[in-house]
Scaffold this active site. Structure first.
Site, PDB file in Angstrom:
ATOM      1  N   TRP A   1       0.896  -1.034  -0.035  1.00 13.99           N
ATOM      2  CA  TRP A   1      -0.023   0.014  -0.010  1.00 13.99           C
ATOM      3  C   TRP A   1       0.833   1.320   0.012  1.00 13.99           C
ATOM      4  O   TRP A   1       0.273   2.378  -0.074  1.00 13.99           O
ATOM      5  CB  TRP A   1      -0.893   0.009   1.224  1.00 13.99           C
ATOM      6  CG  TRP A   1      -0.158  -0.589   2.380  1.00 13.99           C
ATOM      7  CD1 TRP A   1      -0.530  -1.679   3.126  1.00 13.99           C
ATOM      8  CD2 TRP A   1       0.496   0.343   3.368  1.00 13.99           C
ATOM      9  NE1 TRP A   1       0.190  -1.765   4.312  1.00 13.99           N
ATOM     10  CE2 TRP A   1       1.000  -0.475   4.390  1.00 13.99           C
ATOM     11  CE3 TRP A   1       1.053   1.519   3.435  1.00 13.99           C
ATOM     12  CZ2 TRP A   1       1.835  -0.350   5.358  1.00 13.99           C
ATOM     13  CZ3 TRP A   1       2.189   1.829   4.394  1.00 13.99           C
ATOM     14  CH2 TRP A   1       2.473   0.949   5.300  1.00 13.99           C
TER      15      TRP A   1
ATOM     16  N   LYS B   1      -3.105  -8.064  -7.454  1.00  8.94           N
ATOM     17  CA  LYS B   1      -3.813  -7.918  -6.514  1.00  8.94           C
ATOM     18  C   LYS B   1      -3.294  -6.755  -5.841  1.00  8.94           C
ATOM     19  O   LYS B   1      -2.141  -6.769  -5.150  1.00  8.94           O
ATOM     20  CB  LYS B   1      -3.693  -9.025  -5.344  1.00  8.94           C
ATOM     21  CG  LYS B   1      -4.640  -8.805  -4.256  1.00  8.94           C
ATOM     22  CD  LYS B   1      -4.809  -9.460  -3.027  1.00  8.94           C
ATOM     23  CE  LYS B   1      -3.763  -9.066  -1.916  1.00  8.94           C
ATOM     24  NZ  LYS B   1      -4.414  -7.838  -1.298  1.00  8.94           N
TER      25      LYS B   1
ATOM     26  N   SER C   1       5.928  -7.533   3.088  1.00  8.65           N
ATOM     27  CA  SER C   1       6.874  -7.785   4.344  1.00  8.65           C
ATOM     28  C   SER C   1       7.625  -9.121   4.071  1.00  8.65           C
ATOM     29  O   SER C   1       7.424  -9.950   3.393  1.00  8.65           O
ATOM     30  CB  SER C   1       5.907  -7.868   5.166  1.00  8.65           C
ATOM     31  OG  SER C   1       4.943  -8.916   5.319  1.00  8.65           O
TER      32      SER C   1
ATOM     33  N   GLU D   1      10.150  -8.774  -3.405  1.00  6.83           N
ATOM     34  CA  GLU D   1      10.875  -7.671  -2.916  1.00  6.83           C
ATOM     35  C   GLU D   1      10.258  -7.227  -1.609  1.00  6.83           C
ATOM     36  O   GLU D   1       9.000  -7.153  -1.494  1.00  6.83           O
ATOM     37  CB  GLU D   1      10.487  -6.314  -3.939  1.00  6.83           C
ATOM     38  CG  GLU D   1      10.914  -6.465  -5.436  1.00  6.83           C
ATOM     39  CD  GLU D   1      12.331  -6.669  -5.781  1.00  6.83           C
ATOM     40  OE1 GLU D   1      13.217  -6.132  -4.805  1.00  6.83           O
ATOM     41  OE2 GLU D   1      12.901  -6.860  -6.750  1.00  6.83           O
TER      42      GLU D   1
ATOM     43  N   CYS E   1      10.078   0.698   1.826  1.00  2.00           N
ATOM     44  CA  CYS E   1      11.126  -0.224   2.027  1.00  2.00           C
ATOM     45  C   CYS E   1      12.526   0.025   2.299  1.00  2.00           C
ATOM     46  O   CYS E   1      13.353  -0.802   2.885  1.00  2.00           O
ATOM     47  CB  CYS E   1      10.855  -1.327   0.937  1.00  2.00           C
ATOM     48  SG  CYS E   1      10.887  -0.628  -0.465  1.00  2.00           S
TER      49      CYS E   1
ATOM     50  N   GLU F   1      12.040  -3.619  11.395  1.00  2.00           N
ATOM     51  CA  GLU F   1      11.622  -2.818  10.282  1.00  2.00           C
ATOM     52  C   GLU F   1      10.351  -2.001  11.011  1.00  2.00           C
ATOM     53  O   GLU F   1       9.338  -2.428  11.147  1.00  2.00           O
ATOM     54  CB  GLU F   1      11.251  -3.410   9.134  1.00  2.00           C
ATOM     55  CG  GLU F   1      10.731  -2.314   7.963  1.00  2.00           C
ATOM     56  CD  GLU F   1      10.428  -2.972   6.715  1.00  2.00           C
ATOM     57  OE1 GLU F   1       9.485  -3.905   6.729  1.00  2.00           O
ATOM     58  OE2 GLU F   1      10.779  -2.201   5.586  1.00  2.00           O
TER      59      GLU F   1
END
Ligand code: NAD
Length: 500
Positions: free
Chosen positions: A163, A187, A241, A263, A298, A398
């Site tokens: 997102w 998706k 994730s 990724e 990221c 993270e």
């Protein structure tokens, strides 16, 4: 400009159904879910809540389109023409797509209009323009044979995206997958389906045949899993994730051994050496690396590893600039640089990490909590912790929010050891004016992208991917991204003549 955008906002008509076989369709069982505006916490749209049967329908459409040859058998120059028209339509609808993205994802409108949407169009265009300039190979055989090595599209590609850059991440998958002749079932993240649904319609307008691109919104543990396990999908490309990415490998192993490209997350270091350029030059770059896109990035440079001789001055500068330059506010306001976090639960997660930082004994020098609570939005002040160690959770995990963790070092070897002491390896920056140190560090850092005297993900001509648990099986961007969506085929022609 603000008035013009307000008008765009008033006129918005969201596309909320799935896009399958060239048309909008409701979920087969008619269910919907409510997507909310993260800046207000209020409902924004009712979107088709698809399930495994909708994925099946989309895969059937994609398979049919692929086997029929309507797309893969077009001359590359013809695919290029249609995709460039698609890119042009994205550009032409920048205001609408940008406003949609900002309302849906909370991203600052100034960034989305200037960066996200132009980059989305640019990515489609770049891969389209490349595709009629790439040659196959003839192997160095003797005269007894001709060995051709050709690339063919893999078939039906499944894509599952996050997102944080909804339109851009879609383009990073669609550009190379479509240019190389595949059909796609994608998706979007459940929180941010709107820009991609509109883009699918624009692709249809540009002339992409029905079934070549299908968009199936819905929850990850249903639609994402159905894509991951579908026996008729040849390749699945996932961005998200590390935890969920790992499950895609299990799904592939348990089903049809589809190729998996991941990724994933990061905890990227920014290393400031003793001989770094002047701090007024680098301080804004250091903050850009962590606060851009609310830190929901990221490759965010979330660990600042600074030589002790520069630490005090750099910390003072960035703590002041975090408060003065990184305005938190309504993402529809042109001057806002930090919008809301994506959801209430993500806000709580990030606030939880800020508490962990305090409890671990790091020194809070900026931010440290929720702001603009009255808006109903999920806003957090840009936050900086100094005097941390690389063992603290705020240095290892993270956070995916606007939280910077600072760790001091004394020697180059120590800086490198700290930078590489992480399960991740997506990006890194090194600030130094010494050419030898720059080259030495760039080679020694275990990360997919290393910026020297800058924070960067490169541009469309450079591959983007991760070392270690930041990535697996391929790259986004550049011609290297074509590899994961194509198969290498050897055609061996016997040239020996018998009996003459
Ligand atoms: P996420 O892994 O929760 O979700 C990503 C996508 O996977 C979404 O579409 C989601 O619906 C779907 N999903 C969720 N659970 C699933 C499941 N069990 N099975 C199949 N699909 C599932 O990640 P997120 O919270 O949307 O995004 C943040 C993460 O993405 C961060 O870790 C970030 O670092 C990473 N990210 C990586 C890159 C990159 O290029 N390396 C880029 C952007 C974001």
């Amino acid at each position: 400009m603000a008035r013009a955008l307000a008008e765009v906002e008033r006129g918005l008509q969201f596309r909320t159904a799935a896009w399958i076989d060239g048309e909008f369709v409701p979920a087969l069982d008619g269910r919907t879910y409510t997507s909310e505006n993260p800046a207000t916490g209020r409902p924004l749209a009712e979107i088709a809540l698809c399930g495994a049967a909708d994925v099946d329908l989309a895969v059937t459409a994609a398979r049919h389109a692929f086997e029929s040859g309507v797309w893969r058998d077009l001359a590359p120059a013809e695919r290029k023409r249609i995709l460039i028209r698609f890119a042009d339509l994205i550009d032409a609808n920048n205001d609408e797509l940008a406003t949609t993205e900002t309302l849906d994802a909370g991203k600052p409108i100034a960034d989305v209009r200037a960066l996200d949407i132009p980059d989305t169009a640019g990515t489609i265009r770049w891969h389209a323009e490349a595709i009629d300039k790439l040659y196959d190979q003839v192997a160095p055989t003797g005269p007894a044979a001709v060995g051709m090595v050709v690339r063919e599209p893999s078939g039906v590609i499944g894509a599952v995206i996050p997102w944080n850059y909804p339109a851009q991440m879609a383009a990073w998958k669609l550009g190379p997958a479509l240019a190389t002749g595949n059909c796609v079932v994608i998706k979007p993240a459940q929180q941010t389906a709107l820009s991609l649904l509109r883009m699918a319609e624009l692709a249809g307008e540009a002339g992409l045949p029905p079934g070549v691109l299908n968009v199936v919104p819905g929850p990850g543990d249903v639609v994402g899993v159905a894509i991951a396990r579908h026996p008729d999908i040849d390749v699945v490309a996932f961005t998200g994730s590390t935890e969920v990415g790992r499950s895609f490998l299990h799904h592939s192993a348990d089903t049809n051994l589809k190729r998996v490209v991941l990724e994933l997350g990061g905890k990227s270091p920014q290393v400031v050496m003793a001989d770094a350029p002047p701090l007024d030059e680098i301080a804004p770059k250091v903050l850009d690396a962590i606060f851009w896109n609310m830190g929901e990035n990221c490759s965010a440079g979330s660990r600042l590893i600074v030589h002790r001789s520069r630490q005090a001055e750099l910390v003072e500068r960035i703590a002041a600039a975090a408060a003065s330059d990184w305005l938190v506010g309504d993402p529809m306001d042109d001057t806002t640089r930090i919008g809301p976090l994506i959801t209430r639960s993500h806000l709580e997660r990030v606030l939880g990490y800020i508490e962990v930082g305090r409890a671990e004994g790091a020194r809070l020098v900026a931010g440290g909590g929720r702001v603009l609570e009255g808006s109903g939005g999920h806003f957090v002040a840009p936050t900086i912790f100094d005097n941390a160690t690389n063992q603290m959770r705020i240095a290892r995990e993270e956070i995916f929010g606007p939280v910077l963790t600072i760790i001091a070092f004394d020697t180059e070897a120590e800086a490198l050891a700290i930078a590489n002491d992480t399960p991740y390896g997506l990006a890194a920056s090194v600030y130094t004016e010494n050419l030898r140190v720059a080259h030495r560090m760039a080679r020694a850092l275990r990360a997919g992208t290393v910026g020297i005297n800058t924070y960067s993900e490169g541009d469309l001509s450079t591959p983007f991917g991760g070392y270690k648990q930041s990535g697996f099986g391929g790259h986004d961007k550049s011609v290297h991204a074509h590899d994961q969506y194509t198969e290498l085929k050897t055609i061996w022609i016997d040239m020996t003549e018998t009996g003459s």
